[in-house]
Design an enzyme around this catalytic site. Sequence first.
Site, PDB file in Angstrom:
ATOM      1  CD  GLU A 194      45.776  37.766  31.999  1.00 43.36           C
ATOM      2  OE1 GLU A 194      45.999  38.870  32.539  1.00 43.36           O
ATOM      3  OE2 GLU A 194      44.717  37.140  32.176  1.00 43.36           O
ATOM      4  CD  GLU A 210      42.323  38.441  38.109  1.00 44.53           C
ATOM      5  OE1 GLU A 210      41.480  39.235  38.562  1.00 44.53           O
ATOM      6  OE2 GLU A 210      43.280  38.806  37.400  1.00 44.53           O
TER       7      GLU A 210
HETATM    8  C1  GLA Z   1      43.786  40.546  34.628  1.00 43.69           C
HETATM    9  C2  GLA Z   1      42.770  40.025  33.644  1.00 43.69           C
HETATM   10  C3  GLA Z   1      43.034  40.536  32.255  1.00 43.69           C
HETATM   11  C4  GLA Z   1      43.387  42.007  32.222  1.00 43.69           C
HETATM   12  C5  GLA Z   1      44.497  42.285  33.169  1.00 43.69           C
HETATM   13  C6  GLA Z   1      44.867  43.752  33.170  1.00 43.69           C
HETATM   14  O1  GLA Z   1      44.985  39.899  34.548  1.00 43.69           O
HETATM   15  O2  GLA Z   1      42.729  38.625  33.607  1.00 43.69           O
HETATM   16  O3  GLA Z   1      41.904  40.305  31.456  1.00 43.69           O
HETATM   17  O4  GLA Z   1      42.263  42.767  32.547  1.00 43.69           O
HETATM   18  O5  GLA Z   1      44.090  41.901  34.477  1.00 43.69           O
HETATM   19  O6  GLA Z   1      46.161  43.925  33.550  1.00 43.69           O
END
Ligand code: GLA
Length: 378
Positions: free
Chosen positions: A268, A163
């Site tokens: 994710e 990020e």
């Molecule tokens: C981000 C992070 C993850 C997790 C999510 C929570 O995507 O990369 O490790 O903390 O947020 O939703």
Amino acid sequence: MRVTTRQASPVLILVMGILTTVLATHAYAQPALKDAYKDYFLVGAALNEAQVSGTDSCEVALIKKQFNTISPENLLKWGLVHPEPNKYDFGPSDRYVEFGRENRMFIVGHNLVWHYETPTWVFQDDKGNPVDRDTLLARMREHILTVVGRYKGKIGGWDVVNEALDEDGTLRKSPWLRIIGEDYLLKAYQFAHEADPQAQLYYNDYLLENPGKREGAIALIKKLQSQGIHIAAIGLQGHYNLNWPTTEDVGKTIQAFSSLGLKVMITELDIDVLPPASHSQAAEIGMNFELQAKLNPYTNGLPDSVQQTLAKRYADLFAVFLKHRDSITRVTFWGVTDANSCLNYWPVKGRTSYPLLFDRHCQPKPAFDAVVQAARHP
Ligand code: GLA
């Protein structure tokens, strides 16, 4: 009427026998995601400490049966693994890596350099003032060499930077950027490569399906490539909802990164079915909204209509992943069952969320069948 033990036992034995047979047949017949997708890409889940320690048995059985790659939900984040300057706690992360090795899974490392869940001491001196560039670079290098070095040859790929971009595609004004400058990314990838030259190095982010942020990521990757960094794959986090992003935008995004010579991973994945807590699409981890009944409508179960909408949404997304299967190396769900999804406590604490393929009793939802079905018609 009272039923005596003597009267009940043959009946009970019969009923239990039937139940056991039905359950065993069902478990036997339940397909595995990793088998359904074995010719296309890996399928995984993010694990928590209870799971890697084997205390949650229904989930552990599910993980072993269903997935061939794992990610550490929180276990390898800086704050947990390296909470103080000279203190590392590798207990939970060692168990995570052991779990993956015992079950012959592809093990992912998440993450090394992030603006969040990194303790403030990393960026400050003893008096609480920001450290200088050289000090922060030295701390970053020491952390990466220690953590990546410990799991060299065991963790197959690392989210080196997580990020780094704002929603408009410019670099996020994180302490990493402010103190080190733009080349903090270059350095992070160089240190990770130094620590384990065989490990795959990834860039992981959210909202890359939106053109503005995607363009920023493309420019960032190109720059790193021109500086000699080999980024093996980009991680699209995949924190989606029922409407966003469109499957067209997902397809375009996969194509855009694949044309840079990168593989694409969905890292994710979860699909939020609850009302949005804010107008912002950002999966910004620092968000925290007050719990209100209107934001938590399904405390007594998910209505069948929403269950079916979720199944259709999963089917549509997996159809896109399958269409681009030559570019995609893995799809990882952010959690195993609805019970442990982070969407139960983020961005609103205390909601009852339903974003995954397995319900709170480890049973497959219609969305699971839809995903398995999608693999039969790639
Ligand atoms: C981000 C992070 C993850 C997790 C999510 C929570 O995507 O990369 O490790 O903390 O947020 O939703």
